[in-house]
Design an enzyme around this catalytic site. Sequence first.
Site, PDB file in Angstrom:
ATOM      1  N   HIS A  18      45.878 -45.125  92.900  1.00 46.71           N
ATOM      2  CA  HIS A  18      45.681 -44.061  91.916  1.00 46.71           C
ATOM      3  C   HIS A  18      44.391 -44.261  91.122  1.00 46.71           C
ATOM      4  CE1 HIS A  18      48.035 -41.144  89.138  1.00 46.71           C
ATOM      5  NE2 HIS A  18      46.738 -41.006  88.928  1.00 46.71           N
ATOM      6  N   LEU A  21      37.912 -40.912  90.659  1.00 43.31           N
ATOM      7  CA  LEU A  21      36.490 -41.251  90.843  1.00 43.31           C
ATOM      8  C   LEU A  21      35.558 -40.200  90.241  1.00 43.31           C
ATOM      9  CD1 LEU A  21      36.326 -42.771  94.450  1.00 43.31           C
ATOM     10  CD2 LEU A  21      36.110 -43.976  92.262  1.00 43.31           C
ATOM     11  N   ARG A  22      36.079 -39.012  89.961  1.00 43.12           N
ATOM     12  CA  ARG A  22      35.333 -37.937  89.264  1.00 43.12           C
ATOM     13  C   ARG A  22      34.217 -37.282  90.084  1.00 43.12           C
ATOM     14  NH1 ARG A  22      39.537 -37.498  86.209  1.00 43.12           N
ATOM     15  NH2 ARG A  22      39.593 -38.759  84.321  1.00 43.12           N
ATOM     16  N   ASN A  52      41.922 -34.299  91.654  1.00 46.16           N
ATOM     17  CA  ASN A  52      41.565 -33.371  90.562  1.00 46.16           C
ATOM     18  C   ASN A  52      40.086 -33.428  90.195  1.00 46.16           C
ATOM     19  OD1 ASN A  52      41.833 -35.911  89.337  1.00 46.16           O
ATOM     20  ND2 ASN A  52      42.575 -35.072  87.405  1.00 46.16           N
ATOM     21  N   ASP A 111      48.730 -34.660  90.851  1.00 49.16           N
ATOM     22  CA  ASP A 111      48.389 -35.402  89.643  1.00 49.16           C
ATOM     23  C   ASP A 111      47.522 -34.580  88.700  1.00 49.16           C
ATOM     24  OD1 ASP A 111      48.588 -37.912  88.176  1.00 49.16           O
ATOM     25  OD2 ASP A 111      46.422 -37.945  88.391  1.00 49.16           O
ATOM     26  N   ASP A 265      45.700 -45.641  87.733  1.00 47.93           N
ATOM     27  CA  ASP A 265      45.359 -44.379  87.045  1.00 47.93           C
ATOM     28  C   ASP A 265      44.049 -44.530  86.275  1.00 47.93           C
ATOM     29  OD1 ASP A 265      45.513 -41.712  86.420  1.00 47.93           O
ATOM     30  OD2 ASP A 265      47.208 -41.883  85.050  1.00 47.93           O
TER      31      ASP A 265
HETATM   32  O1  DOR Z   1      45.787 -39.592  81.554  1.00 51.02           O
HETATM   33  C1  DOR Z   1      45.578 -39.001  82.588  1.00 51.02           C
HETATM   34  N1  DOR Z   1      44.340 -38.718  82.993  1.00 51.02           N
HETATM   35  N2  DOR Z   1      46.609 -38.623  83.326  1.00 51.02           N
HETATM   36  C2  DOR Z   1      46.463 -37.821  84.400  1.00 51.02           C
HETATM   37  O2  DOR Z   1      47.427 -37.501  85.002  1.00 51.02           O
HETATM   38  C3  DOR Z   1      45.132 -37.323  84.787  1.00 51.02           C
HETATM   39  C4  DOR Z   1      44.098 -38.214  84.303  1.00 51.02           C
HETATM   40  C5  DOR Z   1      42.729 -37.652  84.382  1.00 51.02           C
HETATM   41  O3  DOR Z   1      42.358 -37.032  85.389  1.00 51.02           O
HETATM   42  O4  DOR Z   1      41.966 -37.876  83.434  1.00 51.02           O
HETATM   43 ZN    ZN Z   2      48.949 -38.216  86.347  1.00 50.45          ZN
HETATM   44 ZN    ZN Z   3      46.004 -39.781  87.411  1.00 52.66          ZN
END
Ligand code: DOR
Ligand code: ZN
Ligand code: ZN
Length: 389
Positions: A18, A21-22, A52, A111, A265
């Site tokens: 999880h 990488l943006r 995402n 996510d 995460d």
């Molecule tokens: O804190 C979080 N940041 N939870 C997520 O589910 C997404 C993530 C993000 O993309 O910044």
């Molecule tokens: Zn999440």
């Molecule tokens: Zn996440």
Amino acid sequence: ERVDAHGLVALPGLVDLHTHLREPGREDAETVATGTRAAARGGFTAVLAMANTNPVTDTAEAAEHLLALGRRDGAAQVVPVGAVSKGLAGSELAELGLMARSAGVRVFSDDGHCVADARLMRRALEYVRAFDGVIAQHAQDPRLAGTDACCHEGELSGRLGLPGWPPAAEATIVARDAELAALTGSRVHVCHVSSAETVDVLRWAQKRGIDITAEVTPHHLMLTTDLLSSYDPTYKVNPPLRPDEHVAALREALADGTIAAVGTDHAPHARHDKEHAFADASPGMLGLETALAVVIETMVTTGRLDWAGVAERMSYAPARIARLSGQGRPLAVGEPANLVLVDPAARSVVDRAASASLSRNNPWHGRELPDPVVLTVWAGRVTHRRGGG
Ligand code: DOR
Ligand code: ZN
Ligand code: ZN
């Protein structure tokens, strides 16, 4: 090249289920190059890159593009995670089959944008079963908390005046998807479990023989909701930090295998997205460089896991869940190594300025933690050496 490993522990290269990488879209917060350098510094040799991004990884083309970026810029293997739905909007399935066929995608996630529609989740589960895929579900039902929810719901959220996330927003949708996994004969993986209630649901579902796995983040293994009293946006994360009794339940579940894996995460955010007042700041915190340190501090030093247990939770189990074939297993003779050499005794104070990440939203800044990673080797290449920058 010779390495003096006297007194060190060799672990298999770590695999993160999880990572955000943006890239593409928010290269000011993180890129494939900087995120995988942070991974290498944390002992990781593979990361699953969440969908995402902008554009969202919801097509074969987007998944192939990320694979190509990983091959070009990666200091670790970059494994694309596909979005469950188009644009993560939750109304139409993404190109699940095409992503599987053309880019080998096996993990699909909602996510950041929970699939609230049970019918759509059922169809996704039926679809990915054909190629042994898995749905990694975000586990936060937005109908049980506002989109602005940012604090564990309880006495503290009332006192601070912050909108609350009840543990039920997580446990109910995990129970739903456990039933859908049973109904469809498919696999479900639960992202970032944060509550004791969800641990109970997982135990119940696993006892019934349902194919459901889960991960816990390093921050949920150690940090608690009282940190929010300062209104410091560094501690704003989804799901939220929770009180001690949840942390204790998560540690126990990771020790006994109810929660099979650690997933960081890792969620980099640019300074201007975190600078706001708590309620308006972006949720998420860095995790790759400090994950092993936190697992050692919370699980090894306390006697809950031995080194084999760490290898299982941070390499073998994640690789199994993601169906990675080239990593997260014992090496064959003569095979290029994926490994990390660990100094079990070293400690240091975390400095967010020293991070390889482009972002600075590091919740461990200023804390003394283990400083375990001496050397990381990915596919036979040294990707990080302590003191080597
Ligand atoms: O804190 C979080 N940041 N939870 C997520 O589910 C997404 C993530 C993000 O993309 O910044
Ligand atoms: Zn999440
Ligand atoms: Zn996440």
